[in-house]
Motif scaffolding. Sequence first.
Motif, short mmCIF file in Angstrom:
data_model
loop_
_atom_site.label_atom_id
_atom_site.label_comp_id
_atom_site.label_asym_id
_atom_site.label_seq_id
_atom_site.Cartn_x
_atom_site.Cartn_y
_atom_site.Cartn_z
N THR A 1 1.87 1.83 -2.52
CA THR A 1 2.87 2.43 -3.48
C THR A 1 2.70 2.33 -4.98
N ILE A 2 2.62 3.22 -5.74
CA ILE A 2 2.54 3.51 -7.14
C ILE A 2 3.73 4.06 -7.90
N CYS A 3 3.79 3.51 -9.08
CA CYS A 3 5.34 3.77 -9.72
C CYS A 3 4.89 3.75 -11.12
N ASN A 4 5.51 4.43 -12.22
CA ASN A 4 5.84 4.13 -13.50
C ASN A 4 6.46 2.67 -13.68
N HIS A 5 6.25 2.28 -14.90
CA HIS A 5 6.64 0.92 -15.08
C HIS A 5 7.56 0.86 -16.50
N PRO A 6 8.72 1.17 -16.31
CA PRO A 6 9.73 1.15 -17.47
C PRO A 6 10.27 -0.11 -17.84
N SER A 7 10.37 -1.36 -16.88
CA SER A 7 10.94 -2.44 -17.11
C SER A 7 10.47 -3.52 -16.38
N CYS A 8 10.27 -4.86 -16.89
CA CYS A 8 9.83 -6.00 -16.36
C CYS A 8 10.74 -6.45 -14.99
N LEU A 9 11.93 -5.72 -14.81
CA LEU A 9 12.54 -5.95 -13.66
C LEU A 9 12.29 -4.72 -12.56
N ASP A 10 11.34 -4.02 -12.77
CA ASP A 10 11.18 -3.00 -11.76
C ASP A 10 10.44 -3.41 -10.32
N ASP A 11 9.84 -4.42 -10.46
CA ASP A 11 9.56 -5.20 -9.29
C ASP A 11 10.07 -6.75 -9.63
N ARG B 1 -10.51 1.92 -7.86
CA ARG B 1 -11.22 1.02 -7.11
C ARG B 1 -10.73 0.32 -5.83
N ILE B 2 -9.35 0.20 -5.95
CA ILE B 2 -8.70 -0.13 -4.90
C ILE B 2 -8.88 0.81 -3.49
N LEU B 3 -8.55 1.98 -4.00
CA LEU B 3 -8.61 2.88 -2.96
C LEU B 3 -10.04 3.31 -2.34
N LEU B 4 -11.01 3.29 -3.24
CA LEU B 4 -12.55 3.30 -2.87
C LEU B 4 -12.98 2.27 -2.09
N ALA B 5 -12.24 0.91 -2.34
CA ALA B 5 -13.08 -0.25 -1.57
C ALA B 5 -12.39 -0.72 -0.39
N ALA B 6 -11.18 -0.08 -0.05
CA ALA B 6 -10.38 -0.23 1.20
C ALA B 6 -11.52 0.21 2.35
N GLN B 7 -11.34 -0.55 3.51
CA GLN B 7 -12.24 -0.48 4.47
C GLN B 7 -11.53 1.07 5.41
N ARG B 8 -10.31 1.32 5.40
CA ARG B 8 -9.66 2.23 5.74
C ARG B 8 -8.73 2.95 4.88
N PRO B 9 -8.94 4.09 4.47
CA PRO B 9 -8.15 4.81 3.33
C PRO B 9 -6.87 4.56 3.70
N PRO B 10 -5.82 4.05 2.35
CA PRO B 10 -4.56 3.48 2.94
C PRO B 10 -3.74 4.78 2.71
N LEU B 11 -2.79 4.97 3.16
CA LEU B 11 -1.45 5.59 2.84
C LEU B 11 -1.04 5.38 1.31
N ILE B 12 -0.68 6.55 0.72
CA ILE B 12 -0.51 6.45 -0.75
C ILE B 12 0.97 7.11 -0.88
N ILE B 13 1.78 6.35 -1.39
CA ILE B 13 3.46 6.89 -1.73
C ILE B 13 3.57 6.42 -3.26
N PRO B 14 3.83 7.85 -3.88
CA PRO B 14 4.26 7.63 -5.29
C PRO B 14 5.64 7.58 -5.35
N LEU B 15 5.85 7.00 -6.54
CA LEU B 15 7.55 6.82 -6.73
C LEU B 15 7.63 6.96 -8.39
N TYR B 16 8.65 7.54 -8.70
CA TYR B 16 9.02 7.53 -10.34
C TYR B 16 10.31 7.22 -10.42
N SER B 17 10.56 6.26 -11.54
CA SER B 17 12.05 5.80 -11.81
C SER B 17 12.17 6.17 -13.24
N ARG B 18 13.44 6.10 -13.51
CA ARG B 18 13.88 6.17 -14.82
C ARG B 18 15.55 5.57 -14.99
#
Length: 277
Positions: free
Chosen positions: A71-81, A174-191
């Motif tokens: 999963t990938i997301c923008n990062h507007p706050s230290c509390l996102d994760d 690099r993470i996507l290239l090095a994975a032995q099996r291409p992973p599922l990619i889920i994008p998120l955007y928060s505001r």
Amino acid sequence: SSTEPPKLPPWAWRFPARSSLWFNAASRVVCGSVGLLSTLFLRNFCDLHVENISTLHTSIMDRAPGEGVVTICNHPSCLDDPVLWGAMPMRSLLSTRTTRWSLGAHNICFTRPAHAAFFTLGQTIPVVRGSGVYQQGVDFAIDKLNEGGWVHVFPEGRVNQYESLLRLKWGIGRILLAAQRPPLIIPLYSRGMQDVLPNQTYFPRFFKKVNVIVGEPIDLRQRVLELQQYARASREEDDDQARAARKELTDAIQERLRALEARMDGIMERPKPGPGK
């Protein structure tokens, strides 16, 4: 003379070399407790609006055995994760497979041994800003993907409270290239998380509006397989072709996140402060 890149202190790396019953049990306690608090806060003390949440739930909870997910997301706050993961079903907290592994800046999350122990048990992987895409934390994240885990990345590389994406770092490529099996990619955007915890504050604000858009899965599997044939993600082969492959994948991710950003602008219908794209 060139400046030496920062290094991770030896005490900051707390992951056991082999799977440990004690470590796994302690990690479940930390992840479960933090996850429960995040769920309670996000659902009861934020004005939460999530679009397409079923895609995130299905991708994480119902994926095939051995299939990694990023999963990938923008990062507007230290509390996102971890707070945004309060939108996940409570049952996701019961298993390592359905709990994210997140990359965290060592100079923020791993500043003391006690902090390092806590974030390690919370499935946060230390990464050192300025040390490039070949470092222990990135390697560890790739290992987790290869085990069929869920890895979350903030590809902007730092908190960005302006409502305009920064240029993404190449670590995601690099993470996507090095994975032995291409992973599922889920994008998120928060505001809105920047209003819950603005920079330079240490206590969250209640009842702020938080909007999250979950995008459709990004299917780069065929292209990743093609790029892997001539650009292996290893230190020995870090040539121009490998760098070009990482850039191509990162650019594809950036394009999808910008599309979600444009959708969010339409939802919010307000001018954006800060620097342009």
